[in-house]
Design an enzyme around this catalytic site. Sequence first.
Site, mmCIF file in Angstrom:
data_model
loop_
_atom_site.group_PDB
_atom_site.id
_atom_site.type_symbol
_atom_site.label_atom_id
_atom_site.label_comp_id
_atom_site.label_asym_id
_atom_site.label_seq_id
_atom_site.Cartn_x
_atom_site.Cartn_y
_atom_site.Cartn_z
ATOM 1 C CB THR A 85 39.225 66.983 59.879
ATOM 2 O OG1 THR A 85 39.198 68.374 59.522
ATOM 3 C CG2 THR A 85 39.216 66.132 58.625
ATOM 4 C CD GLU A 86 42.158 68.624 66.317
ATOM 5 O OE1 GLU A 86 42.653 69.320 67.228
ATOM 6 O OE2 GLU A 86 42.690 67.574 65.893
ATOM 7 C CG ASP A 125 47.162 70.493 46.757
ATOM 8 O OD1 ASP A 125 47.746 71.399 46.137
ATOM 9 O OD2 ASP A 125 45.941 70.511 46.976
ATOM 10 C CG ASP A 131 43.359 69.241 50.370
ATOM 11 O OD1 ASP A 131 43.021 68.054 50.200
ATOM 12 O OD2 ASP A 131 43.249 70.109 49.489
#
Length: 264
Positions: free
Chosen positions: A57-58, A100, A119
């Site tokens: 990812t970035e 989460d 995440d």
Amino acid sequence: LFIENIAKHMKLELAQECDYRREAECGRRMKEMLAVYPEYYVPKVYEDLSSDQVLTTEYITGLTIDRCVDLPQPTKNYIAEAILKLVFRELFLHKYMQTDPNWANFLYNPDTNKIGLLDFGATREYSASFVNTYFKIIDAAANMDKENVLKYSREIGFLTGYESKVMNDAHVESVMLLAVPFHKNQPFSFGKQTITHEIQELSGVMLKERLCPPPPEVYSLHRKLSGLFLLAGKLDAQFNCYKIWRDIRTAYRPFPEPVAAHSS
């Protein structure tokens, strides 16, 4: 205790957390979904550089929640308020939530005044029927309507309808406590709240008297809500939750539910 239900749910969550193709899709979908809200930033997923075992990812920067405790109080209020809004928007406006509760999944960028979100392995979609009924429970609690809290708690599966009065009272009181920040049109101080402790005190009665396991959706959802209260307390945040709920009520539209098939 219905431990087997908790273990089954945790096993499913762990399998999902390790599925990086699924997480990539969740991140892509979340970025698209939250693009309309200027408070948040979701990093881009590079799908051509990702696989079953690799997620690319970035790279984004920002302050973790632990490093935000020394920021000016208005900034801390803004961070906690934005995260509370995020939880309600995800659940009640999109029925799609990153569950989460880990504080490390939030990065506050002082330069952009945005909260970076990380995440998405624990992201899940909720059914229309669950969200619609859960909304009725929280809205009833926000309006201090114990009768409807009990009614819709039975409808969603928290209760069977055959519980003792002690169990019914403990369950309703725990829901009412969760909605305390939404009861008054004034700033609520999360640093001074005792809600999580009071709910824990009721848990003994509910564990002893419960006749059925809670709906499977609530394991991760309530963990996220508990984490939110603790996060806001860590920042000693103070903001008007009543207005936030009022805005969610205005924006919320019941999700279409599948029509049950009738046998001839």
